[in-house]
Scaffold this active site. Structure first.
Site, PDB file in Angstrom:
ATOM      1  CD1 TRP A 188      -2.871   1.545   0.610  1.00 14.01           C
ATOM      2  CD2 TRP A 188      -1.447   2.407   2.107  1.00 14.01           C
ATOM      3  NE1 TRP A 188      -3.311   2.800   0.910  1.00 14.01           N
ATOM      4  CE2 TRP A 188      -2.458   3.369   1.833  1.00 14.01           C
ATOM      5  CE3 TRP A 188      -0.440   2.744   3.011  1.00 14.01           C
ATOM      6  CZ2 TRP A 188      -2.491   4.620   2.432  1.00 14.01           C
ATOM      7  CZ3 TRP A 188      -0.468   3.991   3.611  1.00 14.01           C
ATOM      8  CH2 TRP A 188      -1.490   4.914   3.323  1.00 14.01           C
ATOM      9  CG  ASP A 356     -13.094   9.348  -1.986  1.00 15.98           C
ATOM     10  OD1 ASP A 356     -13.100   8.469  -1.102  1.00 15.98           O
ATOM     11  OD2 ASP A 356     -12.441   9.236  -3.046  1.00 15.98           O
ATOM     12  CG  ASP A 357     -15.429   6.571   2.797  1.00 12.26           C
ATOM     13  OD1 ASP A 357     -16.637   6.444   3.018  1.00 12.26           O
ATOM     14  OD2 ASP A 357     -14.547   5.861   3.310  1.00 12.26           O
ATOM     15  CD1 TRP A 471     -15.504  -1.510  -6.635  1.00 11.44           C
ATOM     16  CD2 TRP A 471     -17.413  -1.493  -7.785  1.00 11.44           C
ATOM     17  NE1 TRP A 471     -16.121  -2.718  -6.432  1.00 11.44           N
ATOM     18  CE2 TRP A 471     -17.291  -2.740  -7.124  1.00 11.44           C
ATOM     19  CE3 TRP A 471     -18.541  -1.262  -8.582  1.00 11.44           C
ATOM     20  CZ2 TRP A 471     -18.258  -3.742  -7.248  1.00 11.44           C
ATOM     21  CZ3 TRP A 471     -19.486  -2.255  -8.700  1.00 11.44           C
ATOM     22  CH2 TRP A 471     -19.356  -3.485  -8.032  1.00 11.44           C
ATOM     23  CG  ASP A 472     -11.846   2.281  -2.325  1.00 14.63           C
ATOM     24  OD1 ASP A 472     -10.958   1.440  -2.532  1.00 14.63           O
ATOM     25  OD2 ASP A 472     -11.635   3.364  -1.735  1.00 14.63           O
ATOM     26  CG  ASP A 542      -5.017   5.215  -1.154  1.00  9.39           C
ATOM     27  OD1 ASP A 542      -5.672   5.533  -2.157  1.00  9.39           O
ATOM     28  OD2 ASP A 542      -5.483   4.530  -0.225  1.00  9.39           O
TER      29      ASP A 542
HETATM   30  C1  GLA Z   1      -9.281   4.080  -0.005  1.00 13.81           C
HETATM   31  C2  GLA Z   1      -9.024   4.744  -1.336  1.00 13.81           C
HETATM   32  C3  GLA Z   1      -8.918   6.239  -1.155  1.00 13.81           C
HETATM   33  C4  GLA Z   1     -10.176   6.766  -0.520  1.00 13.81           C
HETATM   34  C5  GLA Z   1     -10.451   6.020   0.762  1.00 13.81           C
HETATM   35  C6  GLA Z   1     -11.805   6.392   1.330  1.00 13.81           C
HETATM   36  O1  GLA Z   1      -8.186   4.183   0.829  1.00 13.81           O
HETATM   37  O2  GLA Z   1      -7.873   4.225  -1.935  1.00 13.81           O
HETATM   38  O3  GLA Z   1      -8.684   6.868  -2.392  1.00 13.81           O
HETATM   39  O4  GLA Z   1     -11.249   6.609  -1.410  1.00 13.81           O
HETATM   40  O5  GLA Z   1     -10.427   4.621   0.595  1.00 13.81           O
HETATM   41  O6  GLA Z   1     -12.064   5.726   2.498  1.00 13.81           O
END
Ligand code: GLA
Length: 750
Positions: A188, A356-357, A471-472, A542
């Site tokens: 990661w 995003d989230d 889509w995660d 990320d």
């Molecule tokens: C993952 C994704 C990020 C972001 C977070 C949100 O880590 O890779 O880009 O969307 O989730 O929780």
């Protein structure tokens, strides 16, 4: 989606017998060759009915392969550990009566042209000498792209179930003096790191057993440089391979006592025994191969061309530049925050806003990663105005709108986990370990597939103005177990999960063919061609810090085109690495992919915003070259020189864009030199530097021949750490003067 892509769609189990069309070539009597070729690549097999199918050649195109049938150089094409072939087997089964041996023999083959005349499919049918087990090896040759893809169909005609133990998609045999393996490794936030190793005798395997989010640590892709121990961008024979599979994979490289290399590639068989019932057919994932005698660059360009035309859901000429809310707002936002970000994005000329989230969950609001996953209803406290009002706000300002989901996952703190404990991946009686406070949903279960489809569908119904879905998938599968699968067949989880994922995506694409979808899995956990059949782009990491990105983008580019590579500019100090890089360096790095920003624009000052606006504007002028052009890497971000460049050249060679980076201080004596191969030697190109206030280098504005730029190169005086330059090259009117000194120094400032 075109016809060919449809044919590439994976189907795990096809009921009935393997269909075999009337053979156009059927081998009778003596062995003869089966020739599978593209414009510059040949794969040759030899066989006679009742004999072992052998592979005689994979490499540069051979026009008359017939003599290979009698040369005796072939090796079994799909090893089953029979007779004196002691290599790792491509296929190992236990037959219905307990017989652990398989001896495949050639039956027939057929060949047909598909779709546009560029594609030919060859099916070679084999069966076991003693048992009612058939194998069909399917090869699809893409003439112009010099790519051959392959998979196997394993059909059980026995009276009882056959246990599949090894079931690779392909076995490729090579014979060279040296084999230099190049592959990606990482974790990661440091995905796609490049590693080279000379293969010696024995086996090396690259694999994943993580089930989901499989590409952080290893990539199901590789390059093999033949007869050399050094990696070269431009010269030498290079084979590239990539597996289109989002689940566990294994690439095994075995150099045997004959110095022969056999590459087995496919779904990882470890712990994945699969019961094939009578009458069923098992389809392996698709393996993609190409070959080039123009080094790694040639192999990458072949893959990129194939990907854009056949391998990726959609080949988009222009993709919207975007602002993503994650690093700018995390879970902490309301309508006002988002509207402000949209205003700022619009002011900088960005073309899409992605929420995003954090927008969902009511009983268990999603205010951290600890709750809410599974409850895909808008959080009414955070966003009482609803998603439609934000999407409409974005649209009213000329921006598209996107939204994040992670539909395969569930937090224990969620209404979904309370309602459906049976949907969670875990073995009854065994603890299901949490990762990022979440569990995985059991996509082998059709009811869960329906749920995941509905999450997507219902999210799309939140507003008619949703143009993009991120889509995660933020965890792996571990201690796997399924309440849906029979107790005796739990090991099929690993294969069936991925098939369930694809089934959902099939339905989504049937209903939503136009929505842009990004595959993200904690950054680069789903960067592979299985997912890309359905997704438009991938999030490679990320880690958005530009120095780290140089390596991540470089590694990704070995196998995947820039047209799928999301690349964002984020704030300093960087949230992952703590590093500070200049805004220009960050933009110049992200502009080499699908450009986005991921920060709170309010934290930028006016000068930074003005600079970003200008760089975004210039990107719009050349992005088609980045997305559709041929990539020529110049050096690597690992080079001791500390400088690196990438050149994208339009297919007609009329335009090109060059990105140059200084990753290490050059001192007073060094000056980077970049030779621009890939241009047309006879064409004169005018060079213009972008993203600068005024010309910095003597050659800026000059016109130079493609041959001069390739042979003498340019020498922009980038010397400080994180100096960077972006140059647009355009075929010039031949009457313009040709300048002959393409060097530049800061003293050459005009
Ligand atoms: C993952 C994704 C990020 C972001 C977070 C949100 O880590 O890779 O880009 O969307 O989730 O929780």
């Amino acid at each position: 989606m075109n016809g060919i892509k449809k044919m590439l769609l994976p189907l795990a189990l096809l009921a009935g017998t393997v269909a075999t069309a009337a053979p156009v070539t059927s081998a009778e009597g003596n062995s003869r060759t089966i020739d599978i070729h593209t414009d510059r690549l040949s794969l040759v097999f030899a066989a006679a009915p009742g004999s072992v199918l052998t592979q005689c050649h994979f490499g540069a195109r051979i026009d008359n392969s017939a003599p290979l049938a009698v040369s005796g150089t072939g090796v079994p094409a799909y090893p089953t550990a029979e007779g004196f072939d002691f290599r790792n087997p491509a296929l190992r089964v236990t037959h219905a009566d307990g017989d652990p041996n398989t001896e495949l023999r050639y039956v027939s083959h057929t060949s047909k042209q598909l779709a546009d005349g560029n594609v030919t499919e060859t099916a070679i049918r084999l069966n076991d000498r003693c048992q009612a087990l058939d194998v069909e090896l399917i090869f699809t040759a893409y003439a112009r792209e010099n790519v051959i893809t392959t998979h196997a169909l394993i059909h059980n005609r026995e009276k009882g179930a056959v246990e599949l133990r090894d079931f690779y998609s392909s076995a490729l045999s090579l014979r060279a003096g040296k084999y230099l393996l190049t592959h990606l490794y990482g974790a990661w936030a440091r995905e796609a790191q490049v590693e080279h190793s000379l293969l010696d005798h024995g086996s090396k395997s690259i694999e994943s057993s993580r089930g989901v989010r499989t590409t952080h640590t290893e990539q199901p892709a590789f390059l093999l440089t033949l007869d050399s121990d050094s990696f070269n961008e431009e010269y030498g024979e290079v084979i590239a391979g990539a597996l289109a599979w989002s689940g566990n994979f294994r690439l095994n490289f075995e150099v045997d006592e004959s110095d022969r290399l056999t590459v087995l590639a496919g779904a990882n068989p470890a712990g994945s025994e699969y019961t094939l019932r009578p009458g069923e057919t098992f389809r392996t994932p698709e393996m993609i191969y190409t070959y080039s005698n123009q080094g790694a660059g040639g192999a990458s360009r072949n893959l990129h061309d194939w990907a854009r035309r056949y391998g990726v859901y959609r080949n988009t000429h222009t993709v919207p530049t975007l602002l993503n809310s994650w690093e700018g707002a995390y879970f902490d936002f309301d309508f006002k925050t988002l509207a402000g970000m949209i205003d700022d994005a619009a002011a900088m000329g960005l073309e899409m806003f992605v929420l995003d989230d954090g927008w969902f969950g009511n009983k268990y609001p999603r205010n951290s990663s600890g709750a809410g996953l599974g409850d895909w209803q808008v959080n009414v406290r955070k966003l009482p105005e609803g998603i439609d009002s934000i999407a409409s706000y974005a649209h009213a300002r000329g921006l598209k709108f996107g939204i994040w989901i992670e539909p395969e996952m569930v937090n224990p703190k969620s209404e979904l986990a309370e309602r459906h404990p049976d949907w969670i991946v875990r073995m009854p009686g065994r603890e299901a370990p949490l990762s990022r406070n979440q569990w995985l949903l059991d996509l082998t279960n059709p009811a869960v597939q329906d749920f995941v489809f509905e999450v997507f569908d219902q999210t799309m119904q939140l507003s008619k103005k949703i143009d993009y879905i991120k889509w995660d998938a933020n965890r792996n599968a571990c201690n796997a177990g399924s309440a849906y699968l029979p107790a005796a067949e739990q090991t099929r989880f690993w294969f069936d999960y991925t098939q369930g994922f694809y089934r959902v995506l099939e339905r989504i694409r049937a209903k939503f063919p136009d929505v842009l979808i990004q595959a993200c899995a904690s950054g680069g956990g789903r960067v592979e061609y299985g997912a890309l059949r359905y997704f438009d782009e991938v999030w490679t990491s990320d880690n958005t810090e530009a120095l780290s990105r140089a390596r991540i983008q470089y590694g990704t580019s070995l196998f995947y085109p820039a047209s799928v590579m999301g690349a964002h500019v984020s704030a300093v100090p960087n949230h992952q690495t703590g590093n500070r890089t200049p805004l220009k360096f960050r933009l110049d790095m992200a502009c080499a992919g699908r450009l986005g920003m991921e920060l709170q624009p309010r934290q930028m000052d006016d000068a930074e915003r003005a600079f970003a606006r200008k760089a975004i504007d210039s990107y719009k002028g050349y992005r088609e070259i980045v997305l559709q052009g041929d990539l020529y890497r110049i050096g690597t971000p690992y080079d001791r020189s500390g400088c690196y460049a990438v050149l994208y050249v339009s297919k007609d060679k009329q335009r090109a864009v060059l990105f140059t980076y200084c990753l290490q201080y050059q001192g007073r004596t060094l000056r980077p030199k970049f030779r621009l191969r890939g241009l047309d030697p006879q064409t004169n190109y005018r060079i213009r530097e972008l993203n600068v206030e005024k010309p910095r280098f003597g050659f800026d504005g000059g016109t130079f021949s493609g041959s001069l730029l390739a042979e003498a190169g340019i020498e922009p005086a980038l010397s400080k750490l994180y100096d960077s330059g972006v140059f647009l090259l355009e075929a010039a009117d031949s009457e313009q003067p040709i300048r002959t000194a393409p060097t530049g120094s800061r003293s050459g400032l005009r």
